[in-house]
Motif scaffolding. Structure first.
Motif, mmCIF file in Angstrom:
data_model
loop_
_atom_site.group_PDB
_atom_site.id
_atom_site.type_symbol
_atom_site.label_atom_id
_atom_site.label_comp_id
_atom_site.label_asym_id
_atom_site.label_seq_id
_atom_site.Cartn_x
_atom_site.Cartn_y
_atom_site.Cartn_z
ATOM 1 N N PRO A 85 0.974 -1.091 0.109
ATOM 2 C CA PRO A 85 -0.021 -0.042 0.050
ATOM 3 C C PRO A 85 0.774 1.237 0.116
ATOM 4 C CG PRO A 85 -0.926 -1.582 1.674
ATOM 5 C CD PRO A 85 0.444 -2.396 1.027
ATOM 6 N N TRP A 86 2.037 1.274 0.749
ATOM 7 C CA TRP A 86 2.837 2.220 0.657
ATOM 8 C C TRP A 86 3.432 2.713 -0.593
ATOM 9 C CZ3 TRP A 86 3.701 5.394 4.876
ATOM 10 C CH2 TRP A 86 3.496 4.873 6.274
ATOM 11 N N LEU A 87 3.679 1.647 -1.326
ATOM 12 C CA LEU A 87 4.241 1.897 -2.763
ATOM 13 C C LEU A 87 3.004 2.243 -3.828
ATOM 14 C CD1 LEU A 87 6.645 -0.945 -3.256
ATOM 15 C CD2 LEU A 87 7.268 1.188 -2.996
ATOM 16 N N TYR A 88 2.079 1.769 -3.584
ATOM 17 C CA TYR A 88 0.731 2.090 -4.211
ATOM 18 C C TYR A 88 0.322 3.582 -4.114
ATOM 19 C CZ TYR A 88 -4.075 2.160 -5.781
ATOM 20 O OH TYR A 88 -5.261 2.650 -6.188
ATOM 21 N N SER A 89 0.552 4.126 -2.712
ATOM 22 C CA SER A 89 0.074 5.313 -2.510
ATOM 23 C C SER A 89 1.005 6.437 -3.341
ATOM 24 C CB SER A 89 -0.105 5.500 -1.117
ATOM 25 O OG SER A 89 -0.398 6.784 -0.821
ATOM 26 N N LEU A 90 2.407 5.828 -3.037
ATOM 27 C CA LEU A 90 3.272 6.597 -3.716
ATOM 28 C C LEU A 90 3.328 6.875 -5.193
ATOM 29 C CD1 LEU A 90 6.248 8.278 -2.775
ATOM 30 C CD2 LEU A 90 7.393 6.057 -3.294
ATOM 31 N N ALA A 91 3.078 5.775 -5.966
ATOM 32 C CA ALA A 91 2.820 5.857 -7.240
ATOM 33 C C ALA A 91 1.820 6.521 -7.567
ATOM 34 C CB ALA A 91 2.567 4.425 -7.698
ATOM 35 N N VAL A 92 0.410 6.648 -6.707
ATOM 36 C CA VAL A 92 -0.671 7.121 -7.195
ATOM 37 C C VAL A 92 -0.278 8.849 -7.133
ATOM 38 C CG1 VAL A 92 -3.048 7.476 -6.658
ATOM 39 C CG2 VAL A 92 -2.211 5.280 -7.072
ATOM 40 N N ASN A 93 0.059 9.297 -5.958
ATOM 41 C CA ASN A 93 0.209 10.521 -5.462
ATOM 42 C C ASN A 93 1.505 11.090 -5.756
ATOM 43 O OD1 ASN A 93 -2.366 10.837 -3.840
ATOM 44 N ND2 ASN A 93 -1.788 9.074 -2.703
ATOM 45 N N GLY A 94 2.609 10.449 -6.083
ATOM 46 C CA GLY A 94 3.874 10.997 -6.332
ATOM 47 C C GLY A 94 3.776 11.789 -7.291
ATOM 48 N N GLY A 95 3.279 11.118 -8.583
ATOM 49 C CA GLY A 95 3.152 11.869 -9.968
ATOM 50 C C GLY A 95 2.564 13.325 -9.769
ATOM 51 N N SER A 96 1.522 13.162 -9.047
ATOM 52 C CA SER A 96 0.677 14.407 -9.040
ATOM 53 C C SER A 96 1.427 15.502 -8.106
ATOM 54 C CB SER A 96 -0.871 14.154 -8.268
ATOM 55 O OG SER A 96 -1.532 13.407 -9.252
ATOM 56 N N ALA A 97 2.211 14.903 -7.086
ATOM 57 C CA ALA A 97 3.045 15.922 -6.096
ATOM 58 C C ALA A 97 3.993 16.323 -7.024
ATOM 59 C CB ALA A 97 3.391 15.079 -4.866
ATOM 60 N N LEU A 98 4.863 15.357 -7.776
ATOM 61 C CA LEU A 98 5.865 16.150 -8.711
ATOM 62 C C LEU A 98 5.334 17.186 -9.599
ATOM 63 C CD1 LEU A 98 8.881 16.079 -9.123
ATOM 64 C CD2 LEU A 98 8.532 14.333 -10.694
ATOM 65 N N ALA A 99 4.276 16.771 -10.522
ATOM 66 C CA ALA A 99 3.860 17.676 -11.370
ATOM 67 C C ALA A 99 3.453 18.886 -10.714
ATOM 68 C CB ALA A 99 2.657 16.853 -12.098
ATOM 69 N N ASN A 100 2.550 18.963 -9.652
ATOM 70 C CA ASN A 100 1.965 20.060 -9.071
ATOM 71 C C ASN A 100 2.937 21.256 -8.459
ATOM 72 O OD1 ASN A 100 -1.000 20.439 -9.265
ATOM 73 N ND2 ASN A 100 -0.616 18.046 -8.811
#
Length: 199
Positions: free
Chosen positions: A152-167
């Motif tokens: 779940p940690w990797l899943y959340s990082l994958a889902v939210n990490g891209g948005s965090a970086l882009a924003n």
């Protein structure tokens, strides 16, 4: 309530509505990256008016997003997740306002590099804290949606990490451009006069 405080709260309400309106523009890049254009007006407002006004404006934006999109788009799983991902995550964007006083001092001193550094640094702080809230919610509440066998940690990082970086990139670039073009945008006339003692 003083005229100045009323002016700030009205300005904040307008900014929250503008941020919400920007959420209706196309903002998806692929399946997992979403741009949040509303961060930009909230960042500018927070740098103009401070953290208290910024947090309140972020809260209003978060509540609007919850009621106008969260409930209907399947973004609301339960009350605790809803509070974390909407009122809390959107409010913390207002932490950018912690940079308001240092930014005014830099503007008064006409220290252009410091103006850009302060505006950028505090904007990145607000964006990163917002997406940390989404990351935590992803681990705690959305983890069961992870592909079979995926942590779940990797899943959340994958889902939210891209948005965090882009924003982070989007917000950082736009704030730097605005700070270069017109630093006074971040210091409204009423607070600039009070801060500098000018008439």
């Amino acid at each position: 309530m003083s005229d100045r405080r009323l002016h700030i709260w009205v300005e904040g309400a307008i900014i929250a509505a503008m941020a919400m309106a920007l959420e209706y523009f196309p903002h998806s890049i692929g399946p997992w990256i979403n741009l949040s254009y509303g961060v930009i007006p909230v960042a500018i407002f927070s740098l103009r008016r401070g953290a208290k006004a910024g947090l309140a404006t972020g809260l209003v934006w978060g509540l609007l997003d919850l009621f106008l999109r969260g409930f209907g788009d399947g973004g609301f799983l339960n009350p605790l997740q809803g509070v974390l991902e909407y009122p809390v995550a959107f409010s913390v964007v207002g932490l950018i306002g912690l940079g308001a006083a240092p930014l005014r001092r830099a503007i008064t001193a006409q220290a252009h590099n410091r103006i850009i550094g302060i505006a950028l640094g505090y904007t990145l702080l607000g964006v990163i804290v917002k997406y940390f809230c989404h990351f935590l919610a992803g681990v705690i509440y959305w983890g069961s949606y992870a592909p079979k066998g995926m942590n779940p940690w990797l899943y959340s990082l994958a889902v939210n990490g891209g948005s965090a970086l882009a924003n982070t990139i989007l917000s950082g670039v736009l704030i730097v451009l605005l700070a270069r073009a017109s630093a006074r945008l971040f210091s409204p006339r009423d607070t600039f006069k009070a801060f500098t003692g000018t008439n």
